[in-house]
Design an enzyme around this catalytic site. Sequence first.
Site: not given
Ligand code: DX5
Ligand code: ZN
Length: 241
Positions: A12, A37, A39, A41, A70, A72, A141, A179-180
């Site tokens: 990510s 990946h 993210d 947001m 992804h 969000m 998640m 993920d997470g």
């Molecule tokens: C969280 C994201 C993840 C995040 C994961 O909201 O969707 O993709 O980047 O990061 P790590 O692996 O550091 O938890």
């Molecule tokens: Zn993510």
Amino acid sequence: MNRISAIKIAPSILAADFARLADAVAEAEAAGADAIHVDVMDGQFVPNITVGIPVVAALRRITRLPLDVHLMIVQPERHIRAFAEAGANYLTVQVEACVHLHRVLQTIRSLGLRAGVALNPATPPVMISQVLNDIDLVLVMTVNPGFSGQTFIPGMVAKIAEVRRMLDEAESLAELEVDGGINPQTAPLVVRAGARMLVAGKAIYGAREGVAAALRALRQAAERELEAVLFGKESQVPVIS
Ligand code: DX5
Ligand code: ZN
């Protein structure tokens, strides 16, 4: 150094240095990552704001790896076409953000992308029970979305196993992604539960030993556990609580 493995790893870039994103992606690609990946947001669905369509388009120009996007964001249906045109390969929406989930998934697939659905930690698997044959990926998640570097929620292991059962019963070939808080300690737990695609931010881009060594360690931990699962061996890792 790409190789065939039943485990996919998607670093990510949220945990990378945004001032040198191209280098971060190149490093992951050279180290054998299976996807990147991204993210997205919006400051509404989650508290944080990150990147959007222009960054996906820029990444498309610099890597051949699949872009695992992804979303969000609220009302993801407003932006599906733009992300498709920008070059996303996987487009994952949060089930909580979709009033018309079935239509959203159909739209994503109709544009030739792999359609994913993500479930927040508090969202039960039953929310996707009616769309199991309309999805190419389920993302469980394992933290509350919004930030990299959070702690893995152990209660999600049982949920991953439940989603695995649902997919198998439906004879779905959808990928099961997590993920997470994924790192070499938590990866075996999710692999044993049935996850095969692992997103990792901090464990890869925040690793002192560097991206290549960190990716290798994560893959080794995941593959060792998968092998144990396939050969009916007990887990080698201690249970965390
Ligand atoms: C969280 C994201 C993840 C995040 C994961 O909201 O969707 O993709 O980047 O990061 P790590 O692996 O550091 O938890
Ligand atoms: Zn993510």
